[in-house]
Enzyme design. Structure first.
Site, short mmCIF file in Angstrom:
data_model
loop_
_atom_site.label_atom_id
_atom_site.label_comp_id
_atom_site.label_asym_id
_atom_site.label_seq_id
_atom_site.Cartn_x
_atom_site.Cartn_y
_atom_site.Cartn_z
N ASP A 212 33.94 14.70 30.14
CA ASP A 212 32.79 15.28 30.84
C ASP A 212 33.10 16.27 31.96
O ASP A 212 32.57 17.35 32.01
CB ASP A 212 31.90 14.16 31.41
CG ASP A 212 31.43 13.19 30.33
OD1 ASP A 212 31.97 13.23 29.21
OD2 ASP A 212 30.53 12.40 30.61
N GLU B 210 37.48 1.33 32.63
CA GLU B 210 37.10 2.53 31.89
C GLU B 210 38.27 3.52 31.86
O GLU B 210 38.59 4.10 30.84
CB GLU B 210 35.86 3.17 32.55
CG GLU B 210 35.27 4.33 31.76
CD GLU B 210 34.00 4.90 32.41
OE1 GLU B 210 33.64 4.45 33.52
OE2 GLU B 210 33.38 5.78 31.79
C1 GLC Z 1 31.57 9.10 29.59
C2 GLC Z 1 32.81 9.63 28.89
C3 GLC Z 1 32.55 9.77 27.41
C4 GLC Z 1 32.07 8.44 26.85
C5 GLC Z 1 30.89 7.87 27.65
C6 GLC Z 1 30.57 6.43 27.27
O1 GLC Z 1 30.50 9.97 29.48
O2 GLC Z 1 33.21 10.84 29.45
O3 GLC Z 1 33.69 10.21 26.75
O4 GLC Z 1 31.73 8.57 25.52
O5 GLC Z 1 31.19 7.87 29.02
O6 GLC Z 1 31.69 5.60 27.42
#
Ligand code: GLC
Length: 425
Positions: A163, A392
């Site tokens: 992101d 995460e």
């Molecule tokens: C964030 C990450 C993305 C992922 C999402 C859910 O947006 O950047 O890659 O899919 O979280 O985990």
């Protein structure tokens, strides 16, 4: 130790299991995410094959008629996330977002098939999934590569799955922020704001969503209409690898036409990828298609490219590059080179290590015969888990666990890595 880790990882998957799909983690991400689901299936398959297939079936059942598979499916109402369905307004029977994510499902389905003990179940489920995954791949080359160059562009940073990567800083300057409707972020209520994107970035994310919404989510026109059009080598590598996986699987299942078309897409994509190679950086780089210039940013996107069947010499160079990065990062693979001035070890995709990236890069290196580096990535991943749990993402220097906790795909990757270790041993 291995047994305990597997038991803990399974618990995380169960905790986030909503029956026919998993949420990435409770609170921060309360819906189904596209590539999270595909990769999480690689964890489920080791203890519940039917459940693994269901994860991908559920995702693909929300494919749009045009072929796109959305990045979020809002199965159940939840106020804890922004932007929700009221912002996207995609008018789907079950609300979804209007952009996509890295198409890793083709690869995941091939892996599920390989690992299946119940081969007849696997054949039946894979056969049913192939046409929709193939349609998604064709949608990419039709709508995101309108000039037929062999490389697809993303039109929103969220599509990359990385992101707030430093890669998007320069192209983001072309995205305005005027007219952004007032909003309240929810992510910073669930996670440390220092680990998350900034307000300036969020304004631009939302501007793009509003812009695409004003164009009625017509995916045939969004590419040309977007001020943000970036070719990400890692994203393309995932698409190529999935096309190649679908080609093999389709051939084995007697689906000749899908096999032929998939092989052609993979071959064209692989050849085109080489244009993104940088001798100076010793890795692949992103390309800003709107400005027609390279983005000189040493990020993990250019290393993930080894997930595609790139030439041996390139794979060797990527292993060398990882060695070099390993001199400053205690844990590989940081999402950005720690010696770059913009590096931030705790902020999401601007430095931290993500286990999904480690697993895909490690897999690509092994395919290319780079076993030493492939093994190092698996070892580093397990060291992080032992030290800091199923987070995460992690600081590559201190191993600090960042973002959300009890993370589904992190747990799934641990199961997958332990399985691979067994195979190597
Ligand atoms: C964030 C990450 C993305 C992922 C999402 C859910 O947006 O950047 O890659 O899919 O979280 O985990």
């Amino acid at each position: 130790m291995t047994k305990d880790l597997i038991a803990e990882a399974k618990n995380v998957l169960r905790l986030n299991d909503r029956g026919a799909y998993t949420v990435p983690t409770h609170g921060l991400y309360p819906f189904q995410w596209n590539w999270d689901s595909a990769l999480s299936a690689l964890g489920f398959v080791h203890f519940d094959e039917a459940r693994a297939w269901t994860e991908i079936d559920t995702l693909m059942s929300h494919q749009w008629p045009c072929g796109m598979v959305p990045h979020i499916i809002f199965h159940e109402h939840d106020d804890g996330y922004f932007p929700g369905p009221d912002v996207w307004q995609t008018a789907r029977p079950v609300a979804t977002s209007g952009i996509t994510q890295p198409p890793v499902s083709g690869y995941a389905v091939a892996r599920l098939m390989d690992m299946a003990r119940d081969k007849s179940l696997a054949e039946e489920r894979a056969r049913a999934l192939l046409p929709s995954i193939h349609a998604w791949h064709k949608w990419f080359y039709r709508t995101r590569d309108p000039r037929g160059e062999g490389l697809v562009a993303i039109i929103h940073p969220w599509e990359s799955g990385r992101d707030n990567s430093i890669d998007w800083d320069a192209p983001f300057a072309a995205v305005p922020t005027d007219g952004v409707e007032p909003y309240t972020r929810r992510d910073t209520m669930h996670a440390n704001p220092d680990h998350r994107p900034t307000k300036e970035q969020y304004d631009r994310y939302i501007w793009l969503v509003q812009h695409f919404r004003s164009l009625k989510w017509d995916t045939e026109v969004l590419h040309d209409a977007s001020p943000f059009r970036v070719v990400d080598p890692g994203f393309n590598a995932i698409l190529i690898r999935s096309c190649a996986a679908v080609a093999e699987l389709a051939a084995a299942l007697g689906e000749g036409e899908i096999a032929k078309e998939s092989r052609a897409m993979a071959a064209k994509g692989t050849a085109a990828l080489d244009q993104l190679w940088s001798d100076t950086r010793g890795q692949y780089l992103c390309y800003d298609r709107a400005k027609e210039e390279f983005i000189d940013s040493p990020s993990i996107g250019g290393l993930l490219t080894v997930f595609a069947p790139i030439p041996e010499g390139r794979a060797q160079a990527i292993a060398d590059r990882l060695n070099q990065i390993g001199k400053t990062a205690e844990f590989l693979v940081p999402s950005h080179d720690p010696v770059a001035p913009e590096f931030d070890g705790a902020r999401y995709w601007r430095g931290p290590v993500w286990l999904i990236m480690n697993t895909m890069i490690s897999d690509g290196l092994a395919q290319a015969g780079q076993h030493v580096m492939s093994q190092r990535l698996m070892d580093d991943s397990l060291r992080l888990i032992e030290k800091s749990g199923f987070a995460e993402y992690y600081d590559p220097i201190t191993a600090e666990p960042c973002g959300g906790g009890h993370f589904t795909w992190t747990a799934a990757m641990v199961i997958d890595i332990l399985y691979r270790q067994e195979q190597v041993a």
